[in-house]
Design a protein around this motif. Structure first.
Motif, PDB file in Angstrom:
ATOM      1  N   UNK A 222     -15.377  36.157  64.553  1.00  0.00           N
ATOM      2  CA  UNK A 222     -13.975  36.547  64.696  1.00  0.00           C
ATOM      3  C   UNK A 222     -13.112  35.811  63.673  1.00  0.00           C
ATOM      4  N   UNK A 223     -13.356  34.501  63.537  1.00  0.00           N
ATOM      5  CA  UNK A 223     -12.559  33.704  62.618  1.00  0.00           C
ATOM      6  C   UNK A 223     -12.770  34.122  61.177  1.00  0.00           C
ATOM      7  N   UNK A 224     -14.022  34.425  60.842  1.00  0.00           N
ATOM      8  CA  UNK A 224     -14.321  34.860  59.475  1.00  0.00           C
ATOM      9  C   UNK A 224     -13.576  36.158  59.164  1.00  0.00           C
ATOM     10  N   UNK A 225     -13.587  37.076  60.140  1.00  0.00           N
ATOM     11  CA  UNK A 225     -12.888  38.351  59.949  1.00  0.00           C
ATOM     12  C   UNK A 225     -11.386  38.113  59.797  1.00  0.00           C
ATOM     13  N   UNK A 226     -10.871  37.231  60.663  1.00  0.00           N
ATOM     14  CA  UNK A 226      -9.444  36.916  60.615  1.00  0.00           C
ATOM     15  C   UNK A 226      -9.059  36.423  59.228  1.00  0.00           C
ATOM     16  N   UNK A 227      -9.845  35.476  58.705  1.00  0.00           N
ATOM     17  CA  UNK A 227      -9.499  34.891  57.410  1.00  0.00           C
ATOM     18  C   UNK A 227      -9.695  35.899  56.281  1.00  0.00           C
ATOM     19  N   UNK A 228     -10.726  36.741  56.393  1.00  0.00           N
ATOM     20  CA  UNK A 228     -10.964  37.706  55.312  1.00  0.00           C
ATOM     21  C   UNK A 228      -9.839  38.734  55.250  1.00  0.00           C
ATOM     22  N   UNK A 229      -9.298  39.079  56.417  1.00  0.00           N
ATOM     23  CA  UNK A 229      -8.176  40.025  56.463  1.00  0.00           C
ATOM     24  C   UNK A 229      -6.945  39.427  55.787  1.00  0.00           C
ATOM     25  N   UNK A 230      -6.806  38.116  55.914  1.00  0.00           N
ATOM     26  CA  UNK A 230      -5.654  37.460  55.312  1.00  0.00           C
ATOM     27  C   UNK A 230      -5.836  37.155  53.836  1.00  0.00           C
ATOM     28  N   UNK A 231      -7.084  37.052  53.403  1.00  0.00           N
ATOM     29  CA  UNK A 231      -7.329  36.723  51.999  1.00  0.00           C
ATOM     30  C   UNK A 231      -7.458  37.985  51.154  1.00  0.00           C
TER      31      UNK A 231
ATOM     32  N   UNK B  24      -7.647  41.919  52.235  1.00  0.00           N
ATOM     33  CA  UNK B  24      -7.781  42.970  53.248  1.00  0.00           C
ATOM     34  C   UNK B  24      -8.611  44.166  52.772  1.00  0.00           C
ATOM     35  N   UNK B  25      -8.539  44.492  51.484  1.00  0.00           N
ATOM     36  CA  UNK B  25      -9.276  45.669  51.005  1.00  0.00           C
ATOM     37  C   UNK B  25     -10.782  45.423  51.145  1.00  0.00           C
TER      38      UNK B  25
ATOM     39  N   UNK C 145     -11.720  45.590  54.728  1.00  0.00           N
ATOM     40  CA  UNK C 145     -11.763  46.974  55.192  1.00  0.00           C
ATOM     41  C   UNK C 145     -13.060  47.652  54.752  1.00  0.00           C
ATOM     42  N   UNK C 146     -13.455  47.373  53.512  1.00  0.00           N
ATOM     43  CA  UNK C 146     -14.694  47.944  52.979  1.00  0.00           C
ATOM     44  C   UNK C 146     -15.898  47.525  53.812  1.00  0.00           C
ATOM     45  N   UNK C 147     -15.826  46.296  54.345  1.00  0.00           N
ATOM     46  CA  UNK C 147     -16.934  45.791  55.154  1.00  0.00           C
ATOM     47  C   UNK C 147     -16.854  46.298  56.601  1.00  0.00           C
ATOM     48  N   UNK C 148     -15.934  47.173  56.872  1.00  0.00           N
ATOM     49  CA  UNK C 148     -15.864  47.783  58.191  1.00  0.00           C
ATOM     50  C   UNK C 148     -15.015  47.032  59.192  1.00  0.00           C
ATOM     51  N   UNK C 149     -14.204  46.097  58.713  1.00  0.00           N
ATOM     52  CA  UNK C 149     -13.299  45.389  59.633  1.00  0.00           C
ATOM     53  C   UNK C 149     -12.005  46.186  59.738  1.00  0.00           C
ATOM     54  N   UNK C 150     -11.544  46.391  60.965  1.00  0.00           N
ATOM     55  CA  UNK C 150     -10.291  47.092  61.171  1.00  0.00           C
ATOM     56  C   UNK C 150      -9.134  46.127  60.911  1.00  0.00           C
ATOM     57  N   UNK C 151      -8.532  46.235  59.700  1.00  0.00           N
ATOM     58  CA  UNK C 151      -7.531  45.252  59.257  1.00  0.00           C
ATOM     59  C   UNK C 151      -6.354  45.202  60.218  1.00  0.00           C
ATOM     60  N   UNK C 152      -5.796  46.373  60.528  1.00  0.00           N
ATOM     61  CA  UNK C 152      -4.601  46.387  61.370  1.00  0.00           C
ATOM     62  C   UNK C 152      -4.891  45.842  62.768  1.00  0.00           C
ATOM     63  N   UNK C 153      -6.093  46.164  63.295  1.00  0.00           N
ATOM     64  CA  UNK C 153      -6.434  45.677  64.626  1.00  0.00           C
ATOM     65  C   UNK C 153      -6.510  44.150  64.621  1.00  0.00           C
TER      66      UNK C 153
ATOM     67  N   UNK D   7       1.918  40.594  52.578  1.00  0.00           N
ATOM     68  CA  UNK D   7       1.670  41.881  51.942  1.00  0.00           C
ATOM     69  C   UNK D   7       1.202  42.878  52.996  1.00  0.00           C
ATOM     70  N   UNK D   8       1.982  43.927  53.212  1.00  0.00           N
ATOM     71  CA  UNK D   8       1.520  44.942  54.149  1.00  0.00           C
ATOM     72  C   UNK D   8       0.270  45.617  53.593  1.00  0.00           C
ATOM     73  N   UNK D   9      -0.641  45.990  54.477  1.00  0.00           N
ATOM     74  CA  UNK D   9      -1.881  46.599  54.008  1.00  0.00           C
ATOM     75  C   UNK D   9      -1.784  48.111  54.095  1.00  0.00           C
ATOM     76  N   UNK D  10      -1.964  48.755  52.968  1.00  0.00           N
ATOM     77  CA  UNK D  10      -1.985  50.203  52.980  1.00  0.00           C
ATOM     78  C   UNK D  10      -3.359  50.680  52.579  1.00  0.00           C
ATOM     79  N   UNK D  11      -3.983  51.426  53.466  1.00  0.00           N
ATOM     80  CA  UNK D  11      -5.324  51.919  53.190  1.00  0.00           C
ATOM     81  C   UNK D  11      -5.308  52.735  51.904  1.00  0.00           C
ATOM     82  N   UNK D  12      -6.288  52.482  51.050  1.00  0.00           N
ATOM     83  CA  UNK D  12      -6.429  53.297  49.850  1.00  0.00           C
ATOM     84  C   UNK D  12      -5.609  52.825  48.677  1.00  0.00           C
ATOM     85  N   UNK D  13      -4.725  51.818  48.901  1.00  0.00           N
ATOM     86  CA  UNK D  13      -3.947  51.310  47.777  1.00  0.00           C
ATOM     87  C   UNK D  13      -4.758  50.259  47.033  1.00  0.00           C
ATOM     88  N   UNK D  14      -4.435  50.026  45.762  1.00  0.00           N
ATOM     89  CA  UNK D  14      -5.185  49.028  45.016  1.00  0.00           C
ATOM     90  C   UNK D  14      -4.302  47.911  44.524  1.00  0.00           C
TER      91      UNK D  14
END
Lengths: 320, 354
Positions: free
Chosen positions: A178-187, A189-190, A193-201, A313-320
């Motif tokens: 859980x913590x790894x996912x939390x930190x990866x989302x903050x570092x 997010x793209x 997301x690619x690794x299958x983590x639901x960023x917004x959740x 930074x808000x996360x927008x799916x598909x943005x680069x």
């Protein structure tokens, strides 16, 4: 006063003052590690203080006795988590500016809580709670001669719980998936997301955790220190917690150190008049010390503080 | 092409209006839930602003510092900086102007501008520090300005308590040669506290518009706000512009403080907590879209809400904090304009699809 008796008065005061800051900073840690700035910690503490006192009063009237303040804190945790949804929906789903949303959260908390208090109590403050959190000693450890009382003084049970939570939060954030996912989302997010983590959740969970911790922090301050709730019960503790989080470099142990330091500064500013050598120092220096040190720390004089990469930074799916 | 420009301008007005509508709607729901009649409540609020000329004068007096804090936030925002430190800059400006107002003895033509300049300089200094730290060390201005707010509050309280305390919690009154108060404006509005500062606020709106849109420096400041790297590539000194923007922003806030010190109150007092003028400035700037005219209108709305809240409590029994809730929700809705934009583009898409 000799050194030892000074320490006997200051250390418990510092730890008690540090407790709400520490809890709230731990909450902010979840939110900011997931990439959501939380200027709204102040507002979350306000709602927590409100929920804690109102909850305690309700449970007291229901005859829960000594359990009432604990139930009040739980009530505040729920209120804080729900209230933080304002920030979550605005800044995650609606991609609002996170800082602006946090500022609005602070406004809303004071407005809403005082409005309800005035509607219910017909004046600007609540009744005073009768039951309090007990002060405890740690058996054996507190009995060590001389230093036992210094390192493990008689403080509220909530203070010890807060310090245990530091270890738990550290473990959760750095040693669990859980913590790894939390930190990866903050570092990044793209990548997450690619690794299958639901960023917004993940971000929703993180912001609600910050609401729960902030709620607990506010409730504990209100129940142990203030005794009742009014619009000016929480003045700046939330911002102090934010400062502790940044000063502590977004790390639970760092935040703990910073919170204890701020607690010391606060305890010193109150009791400096009785301490030889400090009695001539104007109180204003002690009052502004935490803020000045935070600025210096940020400017890199105390070591560079690096924030999570995707913060604000808000996360927008598909943005680069 | 021109149609598109017009549409985007129209859109810029639509979002604040929708946000205000939602804010009032939410306020009505809260009144219903707490057992009040929303219509009675809002009528009382409206009468609290327009019902008597005294209320109206007080509204204009209330909106004067809000205009300045709004201008301060907006000016920094144009350079891409969020100045949450307007609160602290306003407090030091308030104190500095009162200090000069009390200590200096001079004819009005020198004294009044001097006192206002003192407020501006103090505010500018308080904005300069976060600007410098941002430019030199890349420290985020939001955190520094929050810290600077507390430093301002404690230092000003310290100086008042130890050096200027006259009676109770406040300083002496300023000399009349530094006062902005106006017998003419007061008489016009049934002896409200309306003062000449209101006219200075209007002039300041024009000044900000002129600096940002009619001068080369203003163009640079806005360019830095749009794209730092491009501005730097075009030969603009980004760091200097950041420091300048924060200092000018602080100066606006400082003059806002002088409005309180030289106009409304004529003294400074020990503040138990923040004045909240600075935080309200964020709301004013956001709702006003960081434009001079928008800020003026938004300041009128918030000033009116706060003034009308008194009558709402007296006549309809609704706690004045309702107004704070409405303001907070308006900020939420303005900040969440993504929702409105999203619905709007979906509708456009459908139209074009046909």
């Amino acid at each position: 006063m000799d050194i030892l008796s000074i320490l006997y008065t200051i250390i418990p005061a510092a730890l008690i003052a540090a407790t709400p800051l520490l809890l709230t900073a731990l909450g902010g840690l979840f939110s900011e590690r997931s990439g959501i700035v939380n200027i709204g910690l102040e507002g979350l503490m306000v709602m927590g203080a409100f929920g804690g006192i109102v909850g305690t009063l309700i449970f007291e009237s229901l005859g829960f006795g000594d359990a009432a303040p604990w139930m009040g804190i739980l009530f505040a945790i729920v209120i804080g988590a729900i209230f933080s949804l304002f920030h979550a929906v605005a800044s995650i789903t609606l991609k609002a500016d996170q800082i602006v949303s946090g500022v609005a959260l602070n406004f809303l908390a004071v407005g809403l809580s005082v409005f309800i208090v005035k509607e219910v109590f017909d004046r600007g403050q609540t009744d005073v709670v009768a039951s309090r959190i007990p002060r405890v000693e740690i058996p054996l450890l507190s009995d060590i001669p001389v230093i036992g009382q210094l390192i493990f003084p008689r403080v509220y049970a909530t203070t010890y719980i807060a310090f245990v939570l530091v270890a738990i939060v550290w473990y959760v954030v750095f040693k669990t998936p859980f913590g790894l996912r939390l930190r990866s989302v903050g570092e990044h997010p793209i990548a997450a997301d690619t690794m299958g983590i639901n960023v917004n959740r993940m971000r929703y969970i993180a912001v609600m955790l910050s609401g729960a911790f902030g709620g607990a922090g506010g409730a504990i301050f209100a129940i142990t220190t203030a005794g009742n709730f009014a619009g000016n019960t929480i003045v700046g503790q939330g911002f102090m917690a934010l400062a502790a989080l940044i000063f502590g470099k977004w790390h639970p142990v760092g935040a703990m150190g910073a919170a204890i330091f701020f607690g010391f500064a606060q305890a010193l500013s109150i009791s400096a008049q009785q301490i030889p050598g400090l009695d001539n120092v104007p109180q204003v220096y002690m009052l502004i010390l935490p803020y000045v040190l935070t600025i210096l720390a940020l400017a890199g004089f105390v070591g560079k503080a690096e924030s999570p990469k995707a913060l604000n930074q808000p996360y927008e799916k598909g943005s680069r | 092409m021109i149609g598109n420009v017009l549409k985007s301008k129209l859109f810029g007005i639509t979002i604040p209006l929708i946000a205000i509508g939602f804010g009032f709607l939410a306020g009505a729901v809260i009144m219903l839930l707490s057992g009040h009649n929303p219509i009675t409540g809002y009528v009382a609020l409206f009468q609290g602003v327009f019902g008597e000329i005294y209320y109206f004068g007080e509204t204009l007096q209330r909106m004067t510092p809000l205009i300045f804090s709004g201008l301060a936030v907006a000016f920094a925002l144009r350079t891409g900086l969020l100045n949450i430190g307007v609160e602290g800059q306003l407090i030091v400006g308030w104190f500095a102007s009162v200090f000069v107002g009390i200590v200096v003895e001079a004819p009005m033509i020198i004294h009044l501008p001097l006192a206002m300049a003192a407020g501006a300089i103090a505010g500018a200094l308080w904005g300069f520090v976060p600007g410098l730290l941002k430019a030199k060390f890349e420290v985020h201005e939001v955190i520094v300005t929050i810290m600077m707010n507390y430093i301002a509050l404690h230092i000003v309280n310290h100086f008042i308590r130890n050096n200027l305390l006259a009676s109770g919690q406040r300083t002496d009154f300023i000399n009349s040669s530094a006062s902005l108060s106006s017998e003419y404006l007061a008489a016009l509005t049934d002896f409200s506290r309306l003062h000449w500062g209101f006219l200075i606020a209007i002039i300041s709106c024009v000044i900000m518009w002129f600096i940002l849109w009619k001068t080369t420096k203003g163009f640079e400041l806005r360019a830095v706000g749009f794209n730092k790297n491009a501005s730097s590539y075009a030969g603009m000194n980004v760091n200097f512009n950041i420091i300048l923007s924060m200092s000018v922003s602080g100066a606006f806030a400082g003059v806002g403080g002088a409005m309180l010190g030289l106009g409304t109150y004529q003294y400074a007092n020990i503040l138990p907590a923040f004045t909240s003028y600075g935080f309200d400035g964020i709301a004013v700037a956001l709702l006003g879209g960081s434009t001079s005219i928008g800020i003026f209108l938004a300041a009128f709305l918030f000033g009116g809400l706060k003034e009308g809240a008194n009558n709402m409590q007296a006549a309809a029994g609704v706690a004045p904090e309702l107004v704070e809730i409405i303001i907070a929700l308006i900020i939420f809705f303005v900040a969440s304009s993504y929702l409105v934009r999203w619905i709007y583009t979906k509708l456009q898409f459908k139209k074009e699809g046909k």
